[in-house]
Design a protein around this motif. Structure first.
Motif, mmCIF file in Angstrom:
data_model
loop_
_atom_site.group_PDB
_atom_site.id
_atom_site.type_symbol
_atom_site.label_atom_id
_atom_site.label_comp_id
_atom_site.label_asym_id
_atom_site.label_seq_id
_atom_site.Cartn_x
_atom_site.Cartn_y
_atom_site.Cartn_z
ATOM 1 N N SER A 84 13.335 -10.187 -5.143
ATOM 2 C CA SER A 84 12.351 -9.124 -4.918
ATOM 3 C C SER A 84 11.923 -8.545 -6.268
ATOM 4 O O SER A 84 12.593 -8.735 -7.296
ATOM 5 N N LEU A 85 10.823 -7.827 -6.257
ATOM 6 C CA LEU A 85 10.308 -7.236 -7.488
ATOM 7 C C LEU A 85 10.701 -5.770 -7.593
ATOM 8 O O LEU A 85 10.865 -5.083 -6.594
ATOM 9 N N THR A 86 10.823 -5.310 -8.817
ATOM 10 C CA THR A 86 11.038 -3.884 -9.045
ATOM 11 C C THR A 86 9.688 -3.173 -8.932
ATOM 12 O O THR A 86 8.625 -3.807 -9.059
ATOM 13 N N PRO A 87 9.676 -1.855 -8.724
ATOM 14 C CA PRO A 87 8.404 -1.126 -8.689
ATOM 15 C C PRO A 87 7.577 -1.321 -9.959
ATOM 16 O O PRO A 87 6.351 -1.463 -9.890
ATOM 17 N N ASP A 88 8.243 -1.346 -11.114
ATOM 18 C CA ASP A 88 7.509 -1.531 -12.371
ATOM 19 C C ASP A 88 6.855 -2.899 -12.432
ATOM 20 O O ASP A 88 5.721 -3.039 -12.928
ATOM 21 N N GLU A 89 7.564 -3.915 -11.948
ATOM 22 C CA GLU A 89 6.984 -5.266 -11.943
ATOM 23 C C GLU A 89 5.758 -5.321 -11.038
ATOM 24 O O GLU A 89 4.772 -6.008 -11.350
ATOM 25 N N LEU A 90 5.800 -4.603 -9.934
ATOM 26 C CA LEU A 90 4.641 -4.532 -9.046
ATOM 27 C C LEU A 90 3.468 -3.867 -9.746
ATOM 28 O O LEU A 90 2.343 -4.382 -9.751
ATOM 29 N N LEU A 91 3.725 -2.732 -10.366
ATOM 30 C CA LEU A 91 2.658 -1.990 -11.023
ATOM 31 C C LEU A 91 2.060 -2.760 -12.195
ATOM 32 O O LEU A 91 0.843 -2.665 -12.469
ATOM 33 N N ASN A 92 2.876 -3.544 -12.884
ATOM 34 C CA ASN A 92 2.397 -4.320 -14.022
ATOM 35 C C ASN A 92 1.437 -5.434 -13.601
ATOM 36 O O ASN A 92 0.707 -5.988 -14.441
ATOM 37 N N LEU A 93 1.453 -5.784 -12.313
ATOM 38 C CA LEU A 93 0.543 -6.818 -11.828
ATOM 39 C C LEU A 93 -0.888 -6.305 -11.633
ATOM 40 O O LEU A 93 -1.836 -7.097 -11.633
ATOM 41 N N ILE A 94 -1.042 -5.007 -11.494
ATOM 42 C CA ILE A 94 -2.333 -4.439 -11.122
ATOM 43 C C ILE A 94 -3.407 -4.693 -12.181
ATOM 44 O O ILE A 94 -4.549 -5.112 -11.849
ATOM 45 N N GLY A 148 0.449 7.272 -6.455
ATOM 46 C CA GLY A 148 -0.902 7.823 -6.546
ATOM 47 C C GLY A 148 -1.970 6.779 -6.793
ATOM 48 O O GLY A 148 -3.018 7.084 -7.376
ATOM 49 N N ILE A 149 -1.731 5.535 -6.370
ATOM 50 C CA ILE A 149 -2.673 4.443 -6.624
ATOM 51 C C ILE A 149 -3.274 3.967 -5.308
ATOM 52 O O ILE A 149 -2.569 3.732 -4.333
ATOM 53 N N THR A 150 -4.588 3.816 -5.292
ATOM 54 C CA THR A 150 -5.282 3.304 -4.113
ATOM 55 C C THR A 150 -6.128 2.106 -4.516
ATOM 56 O O THR A 150 -6.882 2.179 -5.491
ATOM 57 N N LEU A 151 -5.985 1.016 -3.794
ATOM 58 C CA LEU A 151 -6.776 -0.183 -4.048
ATOM 59 C C LEU A 151 -7.641 -0.491 -2.830
ATOM 60 O O LEU A 151 -7.301 -0.118 -1.707
ATOM 61 N N ASN A 152 -8.739 -1.201 -3.079
ATOM 62 C CA ASN A 152 -9.547 -1.637 -1.935
ATOM 63 C C ASN A 152 -8.908 -2.861 -1.298
ATOM 64 O O ASN A 152 -7.921 -3.398 -1.809
ATOM 65 N N THR A 187 0.829 -1.203 0.000
ATOM 66 C CA THR A 187 0.000 0.000 0.000
ATOM 67 C C THR A 187 0.865 1.256 0.000
ATOM 68 O O THR A 187 0.574 2.231 -0.706
ATOM 69 N N ASN A 188 1.945 1.255 0.791
ATOM 70 C CA ASN A 188 2.846 2.404 0.856
ATOM 71 C C ASN A 188 3.456 2.699 -0.507
ATOM 72 O O ASN A 188 3.513 3.855 -0.940
ATOM 73 N N LEU A 189 3.929 1.660 -1.202
ATOM 74 C CA LEU A 189 4.552 1.885 -2.505
ATOM 75 C C LEU A 189 3.516 2.371 -3.526
ATOM 76 O O LEU A 189 3.798 3.256 -4.342
ATOM 77 N N LEU A 190 2.309 1.801 -3.489
ATOM 78 C CA LEU A 190 1.259 2.231 -4.412
ATOM 79 C C LEU A 190 0.900 3.696 -4.180
ATOM 80 O O LEU A 190 0.683 4.460 -5.135
ATOM 81 N N GLN A 191 0.849 4.101 -2.909
ATOM 82 C CA GLN A 191 0.524 5.497 -2.597
ATOM 83 C C GLN A 191 1.561 6.457 -3.168
ATOM 84 O O GLN A 191 1.228 7.579 -3.575
#
Length: 371
Positions: A357-367, A332-336, A325-329
């Motif tokens: 570990s994952l890179t930030p881009d790899e995390l965002l690509n999962l959304i 500017g991304i908020t998930l339920n 959640t911290n990284l998404l914030q």
């Protein structure tokens, strides 16, 4: 406790690590860096080796550094001459003190230890040198014999005695007992020299200091023969943070000096290496990440900035919803809650698949793939 002097031996015992060979330029740069952060003394090498070793020592000596410069010598007059030829005013003279070392080097003749030491000490004293004497393999020596050598060195003009755990066989309790005995009988200071064969070099160095030693040998990154020596960064930070002893050294440059030694030696440090390893201030697990986000002191013994580091929060198999959640914030991304739970599961699956570990881009690509 009295002030503690750091006598770094990266340029001597550190370079004796198998496969390591510093250039003259690297040695000069290293000495300059160590002087700049306030290291009180450097064991700059072995003058009797001659060639580029003597060249580097001479160049360092000509820099006019504040740090004290000491050359390592055998108990041989020609070694002292080599130190003088480099312009050094301080020498360390090493003699074997254990039965096994004396058998190999002096054919088992214990009297030769005293004869050679007295002759070399006299020669060095006549030339106005500061003299440190080291008992090679002190940890395996007969305690009474070791004390006799140390007292003789003191009587013959030595200004300091080095207790050497040459093959790293001591534990802190035994170290404390042996060093305390020396300290109680000597007028001159005792210096610690510890090796890491059983992973206790730093602990033994600190135990010696607790027993009354006031000088300690270190190497950057713990570089040294076999399993290495007591690491500069570990000893200094332990003294500062555990015992409240400030050595006057600028610890904020530890990471940069560590990186320099890695490049010069070709010897990397493992990510879990204390103080300077990549993971020393990196957090992935959910419980730790959640705690650090609220108060870094929950899972860090001191601020990373104190040793030239930055805190890293990474996403991986053990990450919980708070770190995600911290990284998404930050993006500017908020998930339920349901989406967050699904994302955490996806992060764990991909991290196991990639084994990292994952890179930030790899995390965002999962959304976009969340159900």
């Amino acid at each position: 406790m009295p002030p503690i002097q750091i006598n770094d031996t990266t340029l001597r015992d550190g370079e004796q690590a198998a496969g390591v060979a510093f250039t003259v330029a690297e040695k000069v740069i290293f000495a300059t860096l160590m002087d700049a952060i306030g290291v009180q003394e450097l064991e700059v090498g072995i003058p009797a080796m001659g060639s580029t070793e003597a060249e580097a020592i001479t160049e360092i000596n000509n820099l006019g550094l504040k740090t004290l410069l000491t050359g390592w010598n055998r108990a041989v007059r020609s070694d002292i001459d080599a130190s003088l030829a480099c312009g050094l005013e301080r020498v360390h003279i090493s003699v074997p003190v254990s039965e096994i070392q004396i058998a190999v080097k002096f054919q088992g003749n214990c009297q030769s230890v005293f004869d050679r030491l007295r002759d070399t000490l006299s020669y060095a004293c006549d030339r106005g040198l500061y003299i440190s004497v080291g008992g090679e393999d002190s940890s395996r020596a007969d305690d009474n014999f070791l004390l006799d050598v140390a007292l003789a060195a003191q009587d013959w003009g030595a200004s300091r005695f080095r207790f050497c755990d040459t093959v790293g066989i001591l534990d802190p309790l035994t170290t404390h007992k042996k060093v305390q005995q020396l300290v109680s009988k000597l007028i001159i200071p005792v210096e610690m020299h510890t090796h890491n064969d059983f992973g206790m070099a730093t602990a033994n160095a600190l135990a010696g200091i607790r027993a009354g030693a006031t000088s300690v040998n270190t190497t950057v990154n713990g570089l040294g023969e076999r399993a290495g020596n007591a690491a500069l960064e570990e000893v200094v930070m332990a003294l500062k943070r555990i015992y409240g002893i400030n050595t006057g050294i600028d610890t904020s440059q530890f990471k940069e000096i560590s990186k320099f030694v890695v490049r010069a030696s070709g010897c990397d440090v493992p990510p879990w290496k204390a103080i300077v390893g990549d993971n020393a201030f990196t957090h992935e697990s959910g419980i730790h990440g959640h705690g650090v986000l609220q108060n870094p002191a929950t899972y860090e013994p001191f601020s990373p900035e104190e040793v030239g580091r930055e805190r890293r929060l990474v996403i991986g198999k053990h990450t919980g919803k708070h770190l995600v959640t911290n990284l998404l914030q930050q993006h500017g991304i908020t998930l339920n809650q349901t989406e967050t739970r699904s994302l955490v599961d996806a992060v764990r699956d991909l991290s196991v698949e990639l084994k990292r570990s994952l890179t930030p881009d790899e995390l965002l690509n999962l959304i976009p793939n969340l159900n």
